[in-house]
Design a protein around this motif. Sequence first.
Motif: not given
Length: 159
Positions: A2-4, A61-62
């Motif tokens: 996912q983005e980020g 890592y989110t």
Amino acid sequence: MQEGQRILYHGSKEIVEFPEIRMAKFQKDFYFGFYCTLLSEQAHRWAIRYTGAGVVNEYIYTPDETLKVLKFSEMTEEWLDFIVKCRSGQKHSYDIVEGPMANDTIFNYIQNFIDGKISRAAFWELARFKKPTHQISFHSINALTALKFVKGYNVYDEK
């Protein structure tokens, strides 16, 4: 991904599916925490540093906006002062700290500065030609929930 999200690596002597924050004899750059890096080669060096063999652990890592994060984009006066405090045993209230890692040479310069063997100006003169590496440290249980284990793989000293 996912983005980020980012891939982070942790060098160890074993697979670390469930990261922990452990107290140790000596404080690290950003105090006690679970340390990772964006650089797989750096994690490889961490993994083999004692025995010539180890494991590189990979995580997704989110980022979590509810966590208190401190990020240093480069070596600055604030970065140096923060490391001096952490290595002197002063804890902080951040969940995650990210920034340059003092490699072995810079580590020695910082220790000399802490011990009063060199001045602040001398530290910066010595450190300015050294390229630091990267570290991101997780200092709370909530911070560790931002990591998702992907895999671990064996690495060896190629010498």
